[in-house]
Design a protein around this motif. Structure first.
Motif, PDB file in Angstrom:
ATOM      1  N   ILE A 205     -46.160 -86.740 -29.474  1.00  0.00           N
ATOM      2  CA  ILE A 205     -44.729 -86.850 -29.223  1.00  0.00           C
ATOM      3  C   ILE A 205     -44.420 -86.044 -27.974  1.00  0.00           C
ATOM      4  CG2 ILE A 205     -44.317 -84.938 -30.833  1.00  0.00           C
ATOM      5  CD1 ILE A 205     -41.602 -86.165 -31.438  1.00  0.00           C
TER       6      ILE A 205
ATOM      7  N   LYS B 170     -42.408 -83.687 -25.262  1.00  0.00           N
ATOM      8  CA  LYS B 170     -41.548 -82.517 -25.363  1.00  0.00           C
ATOM      9  C   LYS B 170     -40.080 -82.948 -25.340  1.00  0.00           C
ATOM     10  CE  LYS B 170     -40.374 -78.435 -22.657  1.00  0.00           C
ATOM     11  NZ  LYS B 170     -40.551 -77.728 -21.384  1.00  0.00           N
ATOM     12  N   GLU B 171     -39.777 -83.949 -24.508  1.00  0.00           N
ATOM     13  CA  GLU B 171     -38.396 -84.410 -24.352  1.00  0.00           C
ATOM     14  C   GLU B 171     -37.880 -85.004 -25.674  1.00  0.00           C
ATOM     15  OE1 GLU B 171     -40.806 -84.901 -22.006  1.00  0.00           O
ATOM     16  OE2 GLU B 171     -39.913 -83.326 -20.775  1.00  0.00           O
TER      17      GLU B 171
ATOM     18  N   LEU C 238     -39.054 -84.427 -28.674  1.00  0.00           N
ATOM     19  CA  LEU C 238     -38.972 -83.332 -29.637  1.00  0.00           C
ATOM     20  C   LEU C 238     -37.662 -82.568 -29.473  1.00  0.00           C
ATOM     21  CD1 LEU C 238     -40.643 -81.777 -31.787  1.00  0.00           C
ATOM     22  CD2 LEU C 238     -41.367 -80.259 -29.956  1.00  0.00           C
ATOM     23  N   GLN C 239     -37.273 -82.334 -28.232  1.00  0.00           N
ATOM     24  CA  GLN C 239     -36.071 -81.543 -28.003  1.00  0.00           C
ATOM     25  C   GLN C 239     -34.788 -82.339 -28.294  1.00  0.00           C
ATOM     26  OE1 GLN C 239     -37.167 -79.529 -24.077  1.00  0.00           O
ATOM     27  NE2 GLN C 239     -36.524 -77.859 -25.379  1.00  0.00           N
ATOM     28  N   ARG C 240     -34.910 -83.668 -28.315  1.00  0.00           N
ATOM     29  CA  ARG C 240     -33.731 -84.470 -28.659  1.00  0.00           C
ATOM     30  C   ARG C 240     -33.535 -84.578 -30.174  1.00  0.00           C
ATOM     31  NH1 ARG C 240     -35.136 -87.570 -23.848  1.00  0.00           N
ATOM     32  NH2 ARG C 240     -36.628 -88.802 -25.028  1.00  0.00           N
TER      33      ARG C 240
ATOM     34  N   PRO D 193     -33.364 -82.478 -32.813  1.00  0.00           N
ATOM     35  CA  PRO D 193     -32.360 -81.718 -33.559  1.00  0.00           C
ATOM     36  C   PRO D 193     -30.933 -82.251 -33.366  1.00  0.00           C
ATOM     37  CG  PRO D 193     -33.910 -80.235 -32.491  1.00  0.00           C
ATOM     38  CD  PRO D 193     -34.194 -81.613 -31.952  1.00  0.00           C
ATOM     39  N   ALA D 194     -30.621 -82.723 -32.169  1.00  0.00           N
ATOM     40  CA  ALA D 194     -29.273 -83.261 -31.934  1.00  0.00           C
ATOM     41  C   ALA D 194     -29.073 -84.578 -32.684  1.00  0.00           C
ATOM     42  CB  ALA D 194     -29.034 -83.451 -30.440  1.00  0.00           C
TER      43      ALA D 194
ATOM     44  N   ASN E 152     -22.755 -81.329 -30.914  1.00  0.00           N
ATOM     45  CA  ASN E 152     -22.883 -82.319 -29.846  1.00  0.00           C
ATOM     46  C   ASN E 152     -21.496 -82.613 -29.285  1.00  0.00           C
ATOM     47  OD1 ASN E 152     -25.601 -82.561 -30.709  1.00  0.00           O
ATOM     48  ND2 ASN E 152     -24.993 -84.073 -32.239  1.00  0.00           N
TER      49      ASN E 152
ATOM     50  N   ASP F 112     -29.342 -75.088 -26.842  1.00  0.00           N
ATOM     51  CA  ASP F 112     -29.547 -75.526 -28.215  1.00  0.00           C
ATOM     52  C   ASP F 112     -30.714 -74.791 -28.871  1.00  0.00           C
ATOM     53  OD1 ASP F 112     -29.918 -76.838 -30.595  1.00  0.00           O
ATOM     54  OD2 ASP F 112     -29.504 -78.811 -29.767  1.00  0.00           O
TER      55      ASP F 112
ATOM     56  N   ALA G 182     -31.709 -74.984 -31.809  1.00  0.00           N
ATOM     57  CA  ALA G 182     -32.496 -75.853 -32.679  1.00  0.00           C
ATOM     58  C   ALA G 182     -33.602 -76.548 -31.883  1.00  0.00           C
ATOM     59  CB  ALA G 182     -31.599 -76.878 -33.350  1.00  0.00           C
ATOM     60  N   SER G 183     -33.304 -76.951 -30.647  1.00  0.00           N
ATOM     61  CA  SER G 183     -34.321 -77.580 -29.802  1.00  0.00           C
ATOM     62  C   SER G 183     -35.438 -76.588 -29.488  1.00  0.00           C
ATOM     63  CB  SER G 183     -33.724 -78.037 -28.474  1.00  0.00           C
ATOM     64  OG  SER G 183     -32.925 -79.163 -28.652  1.00  0.00           O
ATOM     65  N   SER G 184     -35.053 -75.365 -29.154  1.00  0.00           N
ATOM     66  CA  SER G 184     -36.052 -74.352 -28.833  1.00  0.00           C
ATOM     67  C   SER G 184     -36.942 -74.087 -30.028  1.00  0.00           C
ATOM     68  CB  SER G 184     -35.380 -73.040 -28.434  1.00  0.00           C
ATOM     69  OG  SER G 184     -34.542 -73.238 -27.342  1.00  0.00           O
TER      70      SER G 184
ATOM     71  N   ALA H 137     -37.564 -76.037 -32.508  1.00  0.00           N
ATOM     72  CA  ALA H 137     -38.429 -77.188 -32.781  1.00  0.00           C
ATOM     73  C   ALA H 137     -39.695 -77.100 -31.938  1.00  0.00           C
ATOM     74  CB  ALA H 137     -37.674 -78.482 -32.494  1.00  0.00           C
ATOM     75  N   LEU H 138     -39.508 -76.740 -30.680  1.00  0.00           N
ATOM     76  CA  LEU H 138     -40.627 -76.630 -29.758  1.00  0.00           C
ATOM     77  C   LEU H 138     -41.571 -75.494 -30.168  1.00  0.00           C
ATOM     78  CD1 LEU H 138     -40.946 -78.403 -27.268  1.00  0.00           C
ATOM     79  CD2 LEU H 138     -39.988 -76.570 -25.897  1.00  0.00           C
TER      80      LEU H 138
ATOM     81  N   GLN I 125     -43.567 -76.362 -33.290  1.00  0.00           N
ATOM     82  CA  GLN I 125     -44.625 -77.321 -33.016  1.00  0.00           C
ATOM     83  C   GLN I 125     -45.822 -76.636 -32.360  1.00  0.00           C
ATOM     84  OE1 GLN I 125     -44.641 -79.822 -29.748  1.00  0.00           O
ATOM     85  NE2 GLN I 125     -45.092 -81.702 -30.876  1.00  0.00           N
ATOM     86  N   ARG I 126     -45.531 -75.751 -31.401  1.00  0.00           N
ATOM     87  CA  ARG I 126     -46.626 -75.043 -30.724  1.00  0.00           C
ATOM     88  C   ARG I 126     -47.366 -74.140 -31.696  1.00  0.00           C
ATOM     89  NH1 ARG I 126     -43.641 -73.712 -24.936  1.00  0.00           N
ATOM     90  NH2 ARG I 126     -43.331 -75.897 -24.408  1.00  0.00           N
TER      91      ARG I 126
END
Lengths: 212, 212
Positions: A4, A6-7, A9-11, A13-14, B177, B190, B192-194, B196-197, B200-201
């Motif tokens: 997947i 990174k982009e 993945l970062q979308r 949560p929204a 949003n 965001d 939540a986006s951070s 998520a990243l 995953q890492r």
């Protein structure tokens, strides 16, 4: 479904936040087009994003099942497995992070907060421990995530201390470039990067308006 | 030099920070390889990033001129043109943002801070104005950047108010949003986006360790 971007993945949560809103409103199915409109993406993009994490295919007339997508995205993001974290630095930013009630929804639980100042004892229901206890705390509870919210001059020391004690993932809020070993994950919450992006977008808009 | 990727743009502030450190230490020239090592990038990547914003070519034996790069990156990022901004919401996060002394280095000056609570009067040297004054303030001083640090339930209202008054760029710290017109720039900070990243890492690292 294995890789997947990174982009995407970062979308996620929204998307999840939006889909949960729809769920609350009793919406059962949603078209990719409707979601695309909310976020200013194309519907192709939205369908691609969903396909990368869910086997919910979406039907031409009824669209995607909201419940199914909510379930699949939350599962993919690991929101059902709570990760425990320690936080170091209970200044203004640390206060803000401790007061933020949304982390648990995202699968993060700050189980220990630490500061060098012995006068800070309790913040938003979190007991604040002395920094000298950090190492033994991480080891004892086998904590893997460390949040750094100290001034930049002490950030590297705290980072080294955390990694030495067993931390595997650093969430860094200090404005500095931390040096870390290869087998450690890091996310820098870099205000300067965000501002650079915002300024660039603003300039573009102003240029466009000028030319109209 | 006309187009630059989002990724390069977001790496520039960290490069600049590092180059300024080198400058302080009296380093005059630096090899792309040395910079690549600090950030865990390839030297090809570093040279490509520099080439996109600077005509400083870097010489095979001496490397890049540190002073020249610092000048070019700062200029590109617009750090020499201070942008004025308003902030709305002086809770914990707003406090943290107002106490952060680094914004001016990044070309941002918070010239007005607003809250709905009339009891908050002064925070870190910033006078706090009542929210009712926001619209006239933005118009009077022709402010283009609005920072939103209010609870998520009021974020959209504040956003609409800002845009109605003339704001062109929104820096949103509320976990929601926002719906904005096309000609407005937005950056969502965001968490939540951070997260998520980071999660995953972390999973990747743990899997790798397990297989070793």
């Amino acid at each position: 479904m294995s890789s997947i971007s990174k982009e995407t993945l970062q979308r996620l949560p929204a998307y999840l936040r939006h889909l949960k809103e729809l769920q609350k409103q009793g919406v059962e199915n949603v078209a990719s087009k409707a979601i695309a409109k909310v976020f200013n993406y194309t519907s192709v993009q939205v369908r691609k994003d969903f396909a990368s994490i869910s086997e919910e295919a979406g039907k031409p007339k009824t669209g995607f099942s909201v419940n199914r997508l909510v379930k699949d995205i939350a599962e993919f993001l690991g929101y059902n497995n709570i990760n425990e974290a320690v936080l170091v630095g209970v200044g203004n930013l640390g206060h803000a992070l401790l007061s933020y009630s949304g982390f648990k929804d995202y699968g993060l639980d700050i189980v220990g907060a630490f500061d060098i100042n012995p006068n800070i004892k309790l913040v938003h229901g979190h007991k604040i421990y002395n920094l000298s206890k950090l190492e033994s705390f991480i080891k004892r509870f086998n904590i893997l995530i460390g949040i750094i919210a100290v001034p930049k001059d002490s950030a590297q020391d705290i980072c080294d201390l955390m990694i030495g004690a067993g931390i595997k993932a650093i969430w860094n809020f200090s404005p500095c470039n931390l040096v870390i070993p290869e087998n450690i994950a890091i996310i820098n919450e870099d205000m300067a990067s965000s501002l650079a992006l915002l300024s660039q977008r603003l300039s573009k808009i102003l240029k466009k308006e000028k030319n109209q």
